[in-house]
Design a protein around this motif. Structure first.
Motif, PDB file in Angstrom:
ATOM      1  N   ALA A  88       0.844  -1.193   0.000  1.00 53.96           N
ATOM      2  CA  ALA A  88       0.000   0.000   0.000  1.00 53.96           C
ATOM      3  C   ALA A  88       0.876   1.238   0.000  1.00 53.96           C
ATOM      4  N   ILE A  89       1.916   1.180   0.821  1.00 55.83           N
ATOM      5  CA  ILE A  89       2.814   2.332   0.949  1.00 55.83           C
ATOM      6  C   ILE A  89       4.246   1.833   0.886  1.00 55.83           C
TER       7      ILE A  89
ATOM      8  N   ILE B 240       8.151   8.301  -2.471  1.00 63.44           N
ATOM      9  CA  ILE B 240       7.054   7.687  -1.737  1.00 63.44           C
ATOM     10  C   ILE B 240       6.128   7.068  -2.769  1.00 63.44           C
ATOM     11  N   LEU B 241       5.873   5.766  -2.619  1.00 63.27           N
ATOM     12  CA  LEU B 241       4.979   5.094  -3.565  1.00 63.27           C
ATOM     13  C   LEU B 241       3.700   4.691  -2.847  1.00 63.27           C
ATOM     14  N   VAL B 242       2.600   4.927  -3.480  1.00 64.61           N
ATOM     15  CA  VAL B 242       1.318   4.462  -2.955  1.00 64.61           C
ATOM     16  C   VAL B 242       0.747   3.501  -3.983  1.00 64.61           C
ATOM     17  N   ASP B 243       0.435   2.297  -3.549  1.00 62.64           N
ATOM     18  CA  ASP B 243      -0.073   1.260  -4.444  1.00 62.64           C
ATOM     19  C   ASP B 243       0.905   1.034  -5.600  1.00 62.64           C
ATOM     20  N   GLY B 244       2.211   1.119  -5.290  1.00 63.73           N
ATOM     21  CA  GLY B 244       3.244   0.830  -6.279  1.00 63.73           C
ATOM     22  C   GLY B 244       3.557   1.976  -7.224  1.00 63.73           C
ATOM     23  N   LYS B 245       2.815   3.081  -7.121  1.00 63.56           N
ATOM     24  CA  LYS B 245       3.046   4.177  -8.072  1.00 63.56           C
ATOM     25  C   LYS B 245       3.597   5.396  -7.332  1.00 63.56           C
TER      26      LYS B 245
ATOM     27  N   GLU C 100       8.922  11.534  -8.821  1.00 65.52           N
ATOM     28  CA  GLU C 100       9.268  10.348  -9.594  1.00 65.52           C
ATOM     29  C   GLU C 100      10.630  10.568 -10.220  1.00 65.52           C
ATOM     30  N   ILE C 101      11.216   9.442 -10.668  1.00 67.54           N
ATOM     31  CA  ILE C 101      12.505   9.542 -11.342  1.00 67.54           C
ATOM     32  C   ILE C 101      12.241   9.631 -12.833  1.00 67.54           C
ATOM     33  N   ARG C 102      12.674  10.727 -13.413  1.00 71.22           N
ATOM     34  CA  ARG C 102      12.507  10.872 -14.857  1.00 71.22           C
ATOM     35  C   ARG C 102      13.853  11.296 -15.438  1.00 71.22           C
TER      36      ARG C 102
ATOM     37  N   GLU D  20       0.529  18.767  -9.166  1.00 68.11           N
ATOM     38  CA  GLU D  20      -0.561  18.731  -8.206  1.00 68.11           C
ATOM     39  C   GLU D  20      -1.752  17.877  -8.673  1.00 68.11           C
ATOM     40  N   LYS D  21      -2.089  17.968  -9.941  1.00 62.59           N
ATOM     41  CA  LYS D  21      -3.264  17.239 -10.440  1.00 62.59           C
ATOM     42  C   LYS D  21      -3.136  15.739 -10.250  1.00 62.59           C
ATOM     43  N   ARG D  22      -1.924  15.238 -10.531  1.00 63.46           N
ATOM     44  CA  ARG D  22      -1.713  13.787 -10.391  1.00 63.46           C
ATOM     45  C   ARG D  22      -1.616  13.392  -8.926  1.00 63.46           C
ATOM     46  N   ARG D  23      -1.004  14.272  -8.117  1.00 60.01           N
ATOM     47  CA  ARG D  23      -0.938  13.987  -6.677  1.00 60.01           C
ATOM     48  C   ARG D  23      -2.342  13.864  -6.107  1.00 60.01           C
TER      49      ARG D  23
END
Lengths: 244, 259, 213
Positions: free
Chosen positions: B9-10, B66-71, B76-78, B87-90
């Motif tokens: 989950a986390i 920090i990953l929630v449900d694997g995402k 993120e690393i880009r 913000e929208k995706r968060r």
């Protein structure tokens, strides 16, 4: 003395006109100030510099450069080149009052929003209430009652500042005092009546604002409702407040 | 209760958080499985609350993911670089995480019911009638059905906290963060709130992260305890084990002081 | 375009403005001294429990505070023609702002913890000694930012003195504008000079507020 009163009665139409002009300046000035206050107050808290810096500059500019200078700048300078904007004197007065007191009120808006406890912002974030929604539904309803007493002070200041209108050819309450003095040749009488009129006007506005403040406070769960305040019978203690 | 899905989950990967020179979390790694009930213990300033606040995006981590449900959630690393997620995706992740605060933080300008339905209607887009029905169920569950239209300021601290729990649950979160939820309450009001939480733990499979000083409660509800000190996990065990026979010396000291 | 702003006019009006600024500052300082002293007297009088005294004083304070300073100035100037306008102006400014200052003092006195009064009673200090040695020294510290803010505010209201024929900064600008039919440089510069003095001062007061907070 009775001559004076007779003269006052004769001048009642002019008095009506004076009150009307002062009322127009007050209401329109206050509405403009409120709009400017929220625009600049929210702008001063913006995350982007492009909104924040200009908002701060405008606020400090209009707070710093004296209402008298502003009103006469609009009146004397604006019709000249390169502006060629000839404003109606009433508009001049309203704009100057709105800008000046709007700048002061912008600080009130900013300060009150900052005074809403951080827990409220955090709870809204935790519920995923975003930007505008959070401000409109959670923060502003709580900041509003904090703003009210300071808005009341500014409104009275605005009424007092509106007396300048007589010097840009407007026939406001201040102008009427001059007329009454000329008519009665009694300075003490004319100015006592005039100041009392201003006092009653300011007092009525204060009562109105206090009522609005009580209502705003009640809406965030503080204090009795407006109906309870205005009721003639002594109010019962509304709900025993249990606090941890 | 956890299903076959083994994605945590986390997950914290090398998370660091500093306030100025003060290092609160230092390269922290841990995972929480779905349906886990994890209690975080440790002296004040050890970073427990910061973990919850990071998961609520109330604070921003300085390093790590920090990953929630694997995402990835906040960063993120880009292209080999750690970049902030907009913000929208968060927000899409955040609405699956709920939080109950030490100071309740109910909105005083809304009634009890309005507090609970505000976010479901305006964030999740649930029709009002449905949101109200669900809020009434939740109020029933926390024992405050009769307070539906009350003003929050008229409630006791314990009642306010139970409303706050209902408000968090109304978002149907997959993860629930409980930040010292009984610390601001008078002692006689603590039991009601813990009772409600115990009931939720028993009847749902929500993943819970709990920061608390109520060791008895931690023992009953959680299946894992993490002991924090100096921004690191220094001991991790099942509550029965850690409370009866802690291994680490600092844990022993801490438990001796609080139990 | 050269119609718009003339540096010649700006330079010509500047000495007048500076002279006017001197009067403006003088009026502010004198007015503020009156306000500070009178405000304290009013605050202490209003704390007494003698209603025969507090009621009329209270009404007078409300009355002066909620009616226009401008009208008060003109009125006083018409009444006291035997005194120079500047003197009348300073006194009226002082009295008007004393009503504001009395509130500042009241808040400052209220902010002194009740325990201080109780301790003074326990030590059997006389009332006057309690005020002078215990309460006021603590209260006045709290009132300094308020004093600073009202001084700035008064500074920006001194142009009202122009309407009782005191040639302070705004009147100087207006006079130049009227005589030369060039208002833009004079009035704009006057406004900027107000900003130039009031803004740094307000920053100082804010710093003081933060330090005392």
């Amino acid at each position: 003395m009775s001559d004076n009163v007779q003269k006052l009665v004769d001048l009642l139409p002019q008095l009506g006109e004076g009150i009307l002009v002062t009322l127009q300046l007050t209401i329109a000035g206050a509405v403009l100030a409120l709009i400017i206050a929220f625009g600049l107050g929210l702008g001063s808290r913006a995350r982007t510099r492009w909104a924040r810096v200009p908002s701060r500059v405008v606020v400090e500019f209009f707070r710093g450069t004296s209402l008298v200078v502003q009103i006469f700048w609009l009146y004397y300078v604006l019709p000249l080149p390169p502006f060629y904007v000839e404003l109606d004197p009433l508009a001049c007065g309203i704009i100057a009052l709105g800008l000046n007191y709007g700048a002061y009120a912008a600080e009130v808006v900013r300060g009150s929003i900052n005074s809403v406890p951080t827990g409220q912002w955090e709870a809204a974030t935790a519920l995923d209430l975003g930007g505008v929604h959070r401000l409109r539904r959670v923060i502003l309803p709580q900041a509003w009652p904090l703003m009210m007493p300071m808005f009341t002070n500014l409104l009275i200041q605005l009424v007092k500042g509106s007396a300048l209108a007589a010097y840009i050819t407007l026939h406001d309450l201040n102008f009427f005092i001059g007329e009454l003095r000329k008519g009665t040749t009694d300075t003490v009488f004319a100015y006592t009546v005039g100041l009392l009129l201003y006092f009653v006007f300011a007092y009525a506005l204060t009562l109105l604002m206090n009522a609005l403040e009580a209502r705003a406070k009640h809406k965030v769960g503080q204090g009795p409702s407006l109906r309870e305040v205005l009721r003639l019978t002594p109010a019962r203690t509304a709900g025993t407040e249990v606090r941890s | 209760m956890p299903d076959n899905d083994t994605t945590p989950a986390i997950e914290f990967q090398g998370v660091g958080k500093r306030f100025g020179d003060n290092v609160v979390l230092d390269g922290l790694n841990f995972t929480v499985a779905k349906g886990d009930r994890v209690t975080l213990i440790g002296p004040s300033g050890s970073g427990k609350t910061t973990i919850l606040r990071l998961l609520m995006t109330l604070e921003e981590a300085n390093d790590g993911l920090i990953l929630v449900d694997g995402k990835p959630y906040t960063h993120e690393i880009r292209g080999g670089k750690r970049v902030a997620i907009p913000e929208k995706r968060r927000s899409l992740v955040r609405r699956r995480v709920g939080m109950v605060f030490q100071q309740f933080n109910l909105f005083p300008n809304m009634s009890v019911l309005e507090n609970i339905i505000e976010a479901p209607i305006h964030v999740l887009g649930i029709p009002k009638a449905q949101a109200v029905a669900r809020a009434e169920d939740l109020l029933e569950k926390v024992g405050l059905a009769d307070k539906r239209d009350a003003r929050c300021t008229q409630l006791s601290g314990g009642q306010q906290q139970r409303v706050a729990i209902a408000r968090a649950l109304a978002m149907e979160p997959e993860i629930l963060l409980l930040d010292e939820v009984t610390s601001a309450l008078d002692p006689e009001l603590v039991a009601d709130v813990l009772g409600v939480l115990r009931n939720i733990a028993e009847t749902t499979d929500i993943t819970m992260l709990i920061v608390t000083h109520e060791m008895q409660f931690a023992r009953e509800v959680s299946n894992r305890v993490l002991m924090f000190d100096g921004g690191k996990i220094i001991e991790e065990a099942h509550p029965e084990t850690i409370f009866t026979s802690p291994e680490n010396e600092r844990t022993q000291e801490f438990l001796r002081a609080v139990l | 375009m050269n119609d718009f702003w003339s540096w010649d006019h700006a330079a010509a009006v500047f000495p007048d403005l500076i002279k006017g600024l001197g009067i403006t500052v003088l009026a502010t300082v004198v007015g503020m001294i009156i306000a500070a002293v009178l405000g304290l007297v009013v605050a202490i009088v209003r704390r007494s429990r003698v209603r025969v005294v507090t009621m009329p004083v209270g009404f007078l304070v409300e009355f002066i505070r909620s009616t226009p300073l401008l009208v008060q100035l003109v009125f006083a100037n018409l009444m006291f023609t035997q005194f120079p306008s500047l003197a009348v102006g300073c006194v009226v400014l002082g009295i008007h702002y004393a009503t504001y200052m009395s509130e500042v003092y009241r808040a400052g006195i209220d902010a002194v913890p009740g325990g201080q009064w109780e301790a003074a009673v326990a030590l059997d200090l006389p009332r006057s000694r309690t005020w002078r040695a215990v309460i006021l020294p603590q209260a006045i510290r709290n009132t300094l930012p308020g004093l600073g803010n009202y001084a700035i505010s008064m500074f920006k209201e001194t142009p009202f003195l122009a309407f009782i024929y005191v040639v302070e900064m705004y009147a100087a600008a207006q006079a130049y504008g009227g005589a030369n039919f060039r208002y833009i440089e004079a009035i704009t510069l006057a406004g900027l000079l107000f900003l130039l003095v009031s803004y740094p001062t307000s920053l100082l007061v804010r710093r003081m507020e933060n330090r005392l907070a």
